[in-house]
Enzyme design. Structure first.
Site, PDB file in Angstrom:
ATOM      1  NE  ARG A  56      -2.922   0.395   3.328  1.00  0.00           N
ATOM      2  CZ  ARG A  56      -2.219   0.557   4.463  1.00  0.00           C
ATOM      3  NH1 ARG A  56      -1.445   1.628   4.620  1.00  0.00           N
ATOM      4  NH2 ARG A  56      -2.265  -0.352   5.422  1.00  0.00           N
ATOM      5  CE1 TYR A 108     -17.818  10.262 -15.573  1.00  0.00           C
ATOM      6  CE2 TYR A 108     -16.539  10.318 -13.546  1.00  0.00           C
ATOM      7  CZ  TYR A 108     -17.389   9.656 -14.417  1.00  0.00           C
ATOM      8  OH  TYR A 108     -17.810   8.386 -14.118  1.00  0.00           O
ATOM      9  CE  LYS A 205     -12.593   7.219 -18.766  1.00  0.00           C
ATOM     10  NZ  LYS A 205     -12.533   7.634 -17.410  1.00  0.00           N
TER      11      LYS A 205
HETATM   12  O1  P1T Z   1     -13.426   6.488 -14.055  1.00  0.00           O
HETATM   13  P1  P1T Z   1     -12.255   7.014 -13.302  1.00  0.00           P
HETATM   14  O2  P1T Z   1     -10.949   6.407 -13.689  1.00  0.00           O
HETATM   15  O3  P1T Z   1     -12.475   7.012 -11.821  1.00  0.00           O
HETATM   16  O4  P1T Z   1     -12.076   8.554 -13.736  1.00  0.00           O
HETATM   17  C1  P1T Z   1     -13.046   9.536 -13.479  1.00  0.00           C
HETATM   18  C2  P1T Z   1     -12.920  10.662 -14.469  1.00  0.00           C
HETATM   19  C3  P1T Z   1     -12.207  11.800 -14.123  1.00  0.00           C
HETATM   20  N1  P1T Z   1     -12.065  12.836 -14.982  1.00  0.00           N
HETATM   21  C4  P1T Z   1     -12.592  12.802 -16.212  1.00  0.00           C
HETATM   22  C5  P1T Z   1     -12.413  13.974 -17.126  1.00  0.00           C
HETATM   23  C6  P1T Z   1     -13.305  11.679 -16.639  1.00  0.00           C
HETATM   24  O5  P1T Z   1     -13.813  11.679 -17.887  1.00  0.00           O
HETATM   25  C7  P1T Z   1     -13.475  10.579 -15.758  1.00  0.00           C
HETATM   26  C8  P1T Z   1     -14.257   9.366 -16.135  1.00  0.00           C
HETATM   27  N2  P1T Z   1     -15.081   9.554 -17.257  1.00  0.00           N
HETATM   28  C9  P1T Z   1     -15.892   8.611 -17.816  1.00  0.00           C
HETATM   29  C10 P1T Z   1     -16.021   7.362 -17.345  1.00  0.00           C
HETATM   30  C11 P1T Z   1     -16.656   9.050 -18.998  1.00  0.00           C
HETATM   31  O6  P1T Z   1     -17.147   8.205 -19.766  1.00  0.00           O
HETATM   32  O7  P1T Z   1     -16.740  10.274 -19.210  1.00  0.00           O
END
Ligand code: P1T
Length: 391
Positions: A56, A108, A205
């Site tokens: 961790r 988001y 992403k």
């Molecule tokens: O899904 P996660 O890895 O926890 O990330 C969240 C997140 C944070 N910032 C942006 C700009 C994002 O687009 C996302 C997650 N977005 C999607 C799942 C989506 O489809 O827009």
């Protein structure tokens, strides 16, 4: 061990993407970073270990990912997390009850949900403003504003914010600037170099790039804030596992190549949509019609792989298009090599419904992949034709 990489200064982005954080494994010489699938490490004596005591706290595969991400964003430090949301949540622990945060009014849906439905209950105050309007940011600043938080381009309206300009006004007011760089990736934009204090990514992403891993990262320069965040990373414990770190590192190696292909394909897809009679509006920073096209050219190396659009026939037709595409998979998320389509209002942004951040119910969002663009355009053409009768 022989390591030629340390003798070359100022490596270019494509080279960093392949090499940063990756050194031959000291134990075996393995060229690729091993997956250190271990929770703990043998100690030679009580408290005497080789820099790792518990996974961790630290793990060598995670260390390699963190080193790579710091290099790609031009930052001194990086910390990896189990998701983008975990990265944002950990960063927000720097803000205390009684403090105020300015957040962009197009982000988001999960970020808004975290701020509004979770952190709001712990004494943090949030204002949602259009950060592309500098005067609006200035007007929203309060004596207790600790952080300005924004996405550029935003999710899902693809609005841009002048990072250097907002950094200057935030700093003048004694606030930090945090930029969610998920939509651009460091291949296209490096916010720390423009004055931002923190960059975060959902590495799920473009960084990972293959829709096979969920993760997040914070990158920053300030060493004392890094020490605090490192403490929080360990204390809270939302860390990624070694396999996830390995997959993310593997994705990073092709980031530069992939982003070029995403930008090229998205530019052609956006132009096709702009010329299509069923389409009312296309939002893409690479089009002349984008209100911040000039800022995109100045601030970004390319317009990115995300395209949003509205149809003349509205929401019902948007549902048909989203159902009918075959290469564009109907799914949440973005940034993978394969193309995706979604409707933000009922999907990724359902949590902003009935808020000032609410999204047009008929908005369609594309994550344009790296397939042959003619195939992608043919797919959209047939889906738009199928939607012809809807509305
Ligand atoms: O899904 P996660 O890895 O926890 O990330 C969240 C997140 C944070 N910032 C942006 C700009 C994002 O687009 C996302 C997650 N977005 C999607 C799942 C989506 O489809 O827009």
């Amino acid at each position: 061990m022989h390591n030629p990489k340390s003798k070359i200064q100022n490596l270019k982005f494509e080279t960093l993407a392949v090499h940063a954080g990756v050194e031959p494994d000291p134990a075996t010489g393995a060229v690729m970073t091993p997956i250190y699938q271990t929770s703990t490490y043998a100690q030679a004596d009580v408290g005497r270990h080789q820099g790792y005591d518990y996974s961790r706290t630290d793990n060598p595969t995670r260390t390699a990912l963190q080193t790579a991400m710091a290099a790609l964003e031009g930052g001194r430090h990086a910390l990896a997390f189990s998701s983008g949301m975990a990265a944002i949540d950990t960063l927000l622990r720097l803000v205390r009850p009684g403090d105020h945060v300015i957040c962009g009014n197009d982000v988001y849906g999960g970020t808004f949900r975290l701020f509004d439905k979770v952190l709001g209950h712990y004494g943090l105050a949030f204002s949602y403003v259009d950060t592309s309007n500098l005067a609006a940011v200035q007007a929203a600043l309060r004596p207790n504003t600790k952080l300005v938080w924004l996405e550029t381009p935003t999710n899902p309206m693809l609005r841009l914010t002048d990072i250097a300009a907002v950094a200057a006004v935030a700093h003048q007011a004694g606030a930090w600037l945090g930029v969610d760089n998920t939509f651009a990736s460091p291949a296209l934009q490096r916010p720390l170099e423009l004055g931002a204090d923190f960059v975060i990514h959902s590495t799920t992403k473009y960084i990972g790039g293959h829709s096979d891993v969920v993760g997040g990262v914070i990158i920053l320069n300030d060493t004392s804030i890094y020490e605090t965040l490192k403490f929080l990373q360990n204390a809270i414990g939302a860390v990624p596992g070694p396999v996830d770190c390995f997959l993310t590192l593997r994705g990073i190696k092709t980031l530069a190549l992939r982003m070029e292909a995403h930008c090229r394909n998205a530019t052609q897809v956006a132009q096709f949509l702009a010329d299509h009679p069923a389409v009312a509006e296309v939002i893409y920073p690479g089009l002349d019609s984008h209100p911040q096209h000039e800022l995109a050219r100045r601030q970004m190396k390319g317009p990115g792989g995300m395209v949003s659009f509205l149809l003349h026939a509205g929401e019902a037709a948007a549902w048909v298009v989203a159902r009918e595409t075959q290469l564009f998979t109907l799914a949440e998320s973005l940034g993978g090599v394969e193309s995706l389509i979604e409707l933000p209002a009922p999907m990724t942004h359902a949590s902003v419904a009935d808020s000032p951040l609410a999204v047009d119910a008929g908005l369609v969002r594309l994550s344009v992949g790296i397939e042959n663009v003619q195939d992608l355009i043919a797919d959209l053409a047939q889906a738009l034709k199928a939607a012809g009768g809807a509305g």
